[in-house]
Design a protein around this motif. Structure first.
Motif, mmCIF file in Angstrom:
data_model
loop_
_atom_site.group_PDB
_atom_site.id
_atom_site.type_symbol
_atom_site.label_atom_id
_atom_site.label_comp_id
_atom_site.label_asym_id
_atom_site.label_seq_id
_atom_site.Cartn_x
_atom_site.Cartn_y
_atom_site.Cartn_z
ATOM 1 N N GLU A 191 28.691 23.991 -46.292
ATOM 2 C CA GLU A 191 28.515 23.009 -46.699
ATOM 3 C C GLU A 191 27.846 22.118 -46.531
ATOM 4 O OE1 GLU A 191 33.428 22.302 -48.065
ATOM 5 O OE2 GLU A 191 32.544 21.449 -46.028
ATOM 6 N N ARG A 192 27.884 21.576 -44.820
ATOM 7 C CA ARG A 192 25.983 20.957 -44.519
ATOM 8 C C ARG A 192 24.978 21.222 -44.957
ATOM 9 N NH1 ARG A 192 29.053 21.022 -40.022
ATOM 10 N NH2 ARG A 192 28.289 22.716 -39.035
ATOM 11 N N ASN A 193 25.058 23.047 -45.058
ATOM 12 C CA ASN A 193 23.640 23.534 -45.351
ATOM 13 C C ASN A 193 23.064 23.212 -46.870
ATOM 14 O OD1 ASN A 193 22.746 24.494 -42.107
ATOM 15 N ND2 ASN A 193 23.561 26.484 -43.649
ATOM 16 N N GLU A 194 24.639 23.891 -47.381
ATOM 17 C CA GLU A 194 24.330 23.286 -49.227
ATOM 18 C C GLU A 194 23.779 21.079 -48.994
ATOM 19 O OE1 GLU A 194 26.455 22.418 -52.782
ATOM 20 O OE2 GLU A 194 27.233 24.480 -51.855
ATOM 21 N N LEU A 237 21.800 19.550 -47.256
ATOM 22 C CA LEU A 237 21.185 19.220 -46.499
ATOM 23 C C LEU A 237 19.950 19.848 -47.098
ATOM 24 C CD1 LEU A 237 21.460 19.683 -42.882
ATOM 25 C CD2 LEU A 237 21.086 17.493 -43.860
ATOM 26 N N GLY A 238 20.419 20.933 -47.948
ATOM 27 C CA GLY A 238 18.913 21.940 -49.065
ATOM 28 C C GLY A 238 18.675 20.868 -50.097
ATOM 29 N N ARG A 239 20.531 20.294 -50.844
ATOM 30 C CA ARG A 239 19.896 19.221 -51.896
ATOM 31 C C ARG A 239 19.206 17.725 -51.261
ATOM 32 N NH1 ARG A 239 24.405 17.613 -54.669
ATOM 33 N NH2 ARG A 239 22.977 16.982 -56.403
ATOM 34 N N ALA A 240 19.768 17.349 -50.380
ATOM 35 C CA ALA A 240 18.564 15.781 -49.615
ATOM 36 C C ALA A 240 17.287 16.619 -49.710
ATOM 37 C CB ALA A 240 19.357 16.057 -48.843
ATOM 38 N N TYR A 241 17.375 17.811 -49.366
ATOM 39 C CA TYR A 241 15.740 18.267 -48.805
ATOM 40 C C TYR A 241 14.770 17.942 -50.595
ATOM 41 C CZ TYR A 241 14.702 19.086 -44.093
ATOM 42 O OH TYR A 241 14.491 18.094 -42.956
ATOM 43 N N THR A 242 15.683 18.653 -51.490
ATOM 44 C CA THR A 242 14.965 19.060 -52.864
ATOM 45 C C THR A 242 14.695 17.562 -53.164
ATOM 46 O OG1 THR A 242 15.580 20.824 -52.532
ATOM 47 C CG2 THR A 242 15.455 19.622 -54.738
ATOM 48 N N MET A 243 15.901 16.965 -53.154
ATOM 49 C CA MET A 243 15.570 15.111 -53.651
ATOM 50 C C MET A 243 14.058 14.787 -52.833
ATOM 51 S SD MET A 243 19.015 14.048 -54.050
ATOM 52 C CE MET A 243 20.524 15.408 -54.591
ATOM 53 N N ALA A 244 14.411 14.833 -51.719
ATOM 54 C CA ALA A 244 12.723 14.407 -50.056
ATOM 55 C C ALA A 244 12.113 14.789 -50.960
ATOM 56 C CB ALA A 244 13.407 13.773 -49.089
ATOM 57 N N ALA A 269 23.019 13.270 -39.274
ATOM 58 C CA ALA A 269 24.145 14.242 -39.849
ATOM 59 C C ALA A 269 24.822 14.327 -38.024
ATOM 60 C CB ALA A 269 24.135 15.370 -40.354
ATOM 61 N N TYR A 270 23.718 15.153 -37.538
ATOM 62 C CA TYR A 270 24.273 15.699 -36.166
ATOM 63 C C TYR A 270 25.497 13.966 -35.427
ATOM 64 C CZ TYR A 270 24.816 16.561 -31.553
ATOM 65 O OH TYR A 270 25.717 17.197 -29.853
ATOM 66 N N GLU A 271 24.952 13.027 -35.402
ATOM 67 C CA GLU A 271 25.537 11.804 -35.078
ATOM 68 C C GLU A 271 26.865 11.616 -35.717
ATOM 69 O OE1 GLU A 271 23.387 8.541 -34.803
ATOM 70 O OE2 GLU A 271 21.952 9.687 -33.002
ATOM 71 N N ALA A 272 26.859 12.030 -37.275
ATOM 72 C CA ALA A 272 28.074 11.910 -37.677
ATOM 73 C C ALA A 272 29.253 12.695 -37.397
ATOM 74 C CB ALA A 272 27.770 11.754 -39.512
ATOM 75 N N GLU A 273 28.793 14.205 -36.997
ATOM 76 C CA GLU A 273 29.613 15.055 -36.855
ATOM 77 C C GLU A 273 30.322 14.911 -36.223
ATOM 78 O OE1 GLU A 273 30.722 18.238 -37.793
ATOM 79 O OE2 GLU A 273 29.851 17.020 -40.068
ATOM 80 N N LEU A 312 26.008 9.097 -49.822
ATOM 81 C CA LEU A 312 26.924 9.284 -49.542
ATOM 82 C C LEU A 312 28.046 10.253 -49.671
ATOM 83 C CD1 LEU A 312 26.657 5.647 -51.786
ATOM 84 C CD2 LEU A 312 26.914 5.589 -49.040
ATOM 85 N N THR A 313 27.895 11.121 -50.043
ATOM 86 C CA THR A 313 28.750 12.894 -50.333
ATOM 87 C C THR A 313 28.915 13.543 -48.826
ATOM 88 O OG1 THR A 313 27.307 14.040 -50.926
ATOM 89 C CG2 THR A 313 27.910 12.693 -52.840
ATOM 90 N N TRP A 314 28.504 12.629 -48.113
ATOM 91 C CA TRP A 314 28.552 13.286 -46.668
ATOM 92 C C TRP A 314 29.793 12.845 -46.181
ATOM 93 C CZ3 TRP A 314 25.854 16.449 -43.646
ATOM 94 C CH2 TRP A 314 26.289 17.068 -42.182
ATOM 95 N N LYS A 315 30.691 14.478 -45.626
ATOM 96 C CA LYS A 315 31.971 14.043 -45.117
ATOM 97 C C LYS A 315 32.054 14.812 -43.640
ATOM 98 C CE LYS A 315 32.566 16.193 -48.535
ATOM 99 N NZ LYS A 315 33.611 17.235 -49.580
ATOM 100 N N MET A 316 32.519 14.115 -43.365
ATOM 101 C CA MET A 316 32.536 14.327 -41.663
ATOM 102 C C MET A 316 33.822 15.953 -41.295
ATOM 103 S SD MET A 316 33.344 11.335 -39.431
ATOM 104 C CE MET A 316 33.927 12.049 -37.791
#
Length: 180
Positions: free
Chosen positions: A82-85, A87-94, A129-133, A72-76
């Motif tokens: 910021e995107r890489n950070e 995605l990195g956090r998301a991957y770490t949690m997954a 994320a690409y589509e959200a951009e 939910l913290t994703w922002k256009m």
């Protein structure tokens, strides 16, 4: 045979039978106690494994809820860093959720199903994320299904939820690519 001799033989026979009965009784009692102790140890191991499994599944579930909140913290308009950070956090949690689930004793089916569901989540990190951009769109990265799988396991449901359509499509695509 004289009476005294007969009484002596009967006494000796009674003593042998008594000693034999005592030895047999002691052996049977020891055997029963050993079996009871083995059953108690097996029960204790089972309870401990169930407790460990529940704690580990709880950790995985916490990671998945954190991942859903993170989605939910994703922002256009985020910068590349910021995107890489993000995605990195998301991957770490997954990855943490997958690891915790893999450590749940006796939950091979859950682990495999969650691993497949998390593959879809990871793929959606980039695709969604690409589509959200490019448009105002962002899914929950399919974390809801992962949460449903773990929740069903923790409730002790007799079966796990069916794979999502997206999971089935991804699995077919992976199988097709593997066959090539």
């Amino acid at each position: 045979m004289e009476t005294e001799m007969l009484v002596g033989v009967i006494g000796l026979g009674s003593a042998v039978v008594g000693v034999g009965g005592t030895l047999l009784g002691g052996w049977l009692q020891q055997r029963h106690q050993a079996q009871t102790a083995r059953e108690e140890r097996a029960e204790a191991r089972s309870v401990e494994a169930e407790s460990r499994g529940r704690q580990t599944a709880d950790k995985a579930l916490s990671e998945l809820y954190a991942l859903r909140t993170h989605a939910l913290t994703w922002k256009m308009g985020m910068s590349a860093d910021e995107r890489n950070e993000w995605l990195g956090r998301a991957y770490t949690m997954a990855d943490a959720a997958e690891l915790h689930t893999a450590l749940v004793p006796g939950a091979d089916t859950l682990s495999m199903r969650l691993r497949d569901a998390l593959k879809v989540v990871r793929a959606s990190f980039f695709q969604d994320a690409y589509e959200a951009e490019h448009e105002a769109y962002l899914s929950e990265f399919d974390t809801s299904h992962c949460i449903a799988l773990l929740s069903a396991y923790m409730r002790g449901d007799s079966s796990l939820p069916e794979p999502t359509l997206r999971e089935e499509r991804e699995a077919i695509e992976r199988d097709r690519q593997r066959d090539l």
